[in-house]
Write a protein that holds these residues in place. Structure first.
Motif, PDB file in Angstrom:
ATOM      1  N   SER A   1       0.845  -1.194   0.000  1.00  0.00           N
ATOM      2  CA  SER A   1       0.000   0.000   0.000  1.00  0.00           C
ATOM      3  C   SER A   1       0.879   1.242   0.000  1.00  0.00           C
ATOM      4  N   MET A   2       0.770   2.033  -1.059  1.00  0.00           N
ATOM      5  CA  MET A   2       1.536   3.276  -1.206  1.00  0.00           C
ATOM      6  C   MET A   2       3.030   3.026  -1.035  1.00  0.00           C
ATOM      7  N   SER A   3       3.500   1.894  -1.495  1.00  0.00           N
ATOM      8  CA  SER A   3       4.887   1.486  -1.300  1.00  0.00           C
ATOM      9  C   SER A   3       5.713   1.715  -2.560  1.00  0.00           C
TER      10      SER A   3
ATOM     11  N   ARG B   1       7.102  -0.844  -7.999  1.00  0.00           N
ATOM     12  CA  ARG B   1       7.111   0.343  -8.849  1.00  0.00           C
ATOM     13  C   ARG B   1       7.067   0.052 -10.341  1.00  0.00           C
TER      14      ARG B   1
ATOM     15  N   ASN C   1      -2.101  -1.291  -3.722  1.00  0.00           N
ATOM     16  CA  ASN C   1      -2.845  -0.051  -3.545  1.00  0.00           C
ATOM     17  C   ASN C   1      -1.857   1.079  -3.774  1.00  0.00           C
ATOM     18  N   THR C   2      -2.188   1.982  -4.682  1.00  0.00           N
ATOM     19  CA  THR C   2      -1.227   3.024  -5.012  1.00  0.00           C
ATOM     20  C   THR C   2      -1.927   4.343  -5.283  1.00  0.00           C
ATOM     21  N   PHE C   3      -1.161   5.310  -5.661  1.00  0.00           N
ATOM     22  CA  PHE C   3      -1.677   6.652  -5.909  1.00  0.00           C
ATOM     23  C   PHE C   3      -2.567   6.682  -7.144  1.00  0.00           C
ATOM     24  N   SER C   4      -3.450   7.664  -7.181  1.00  0.00           N
ATOM     25  CA  SER C   4      -4.261   7.883  -8.370  1.00  0.00           C
ATOM     26  C   SER C   4      -3.910   9.251  -8.936  1.00  0.00           C
TER      27      SER C   4
ATOM     28  N   TRP D   1       0.379   9.474 -12.589  1.00  0.00           N
ATOM     29  CA  TRP D   1       0.704   8.057 -12.438  1.00  0.00           C
ATOM     30  C   TRP D   1       0.032   7.176 -13.477  1.00  0.00           C
TER      31      TRP D   1
END
Length: 72
Positions: free
Chosen positions: A20-22, A26, A45-48, A52
């Motif tokens: 999550s947000m890690s 990448r 789970n990542t940025f929107s 990105w």
């Protein structure tokens, strides 16, 4: 995730790999390492946002072979 998951004995060692947000996950290669470490499930789970989107569109296409449908 600079480790060699299989060499370190981590392949299929976890029921769920959760990121999550890690920054560790990448690109397709690091996501594949997370998937190798998991027996069944991998959650990312990542940025929107627009900055990105291009990166994750490419990642999604490599994994699923499909394009992300635009919601706009």
């Amino acid at each position: 995730m600079s480790q060699d998951v299989e060499k370190e004995g981590l392949a299929c060692q976890f029921d769920l790999v959760f990121a999550s947000m890690s920054p560790a996950v990448r690109d397709p290669e690091t996501l594949k390492k997370a998937m190798i470490a998991s027996r069944d499930f991998c959650y990312l789970n990542t940025f929107s946002g627009g900055g990105w989107r291009g990166c994750y569109n490419d990642l999604w296409q490599r994994i699923s072979g499909q394009e992300i449908e635009s919601t706009s």
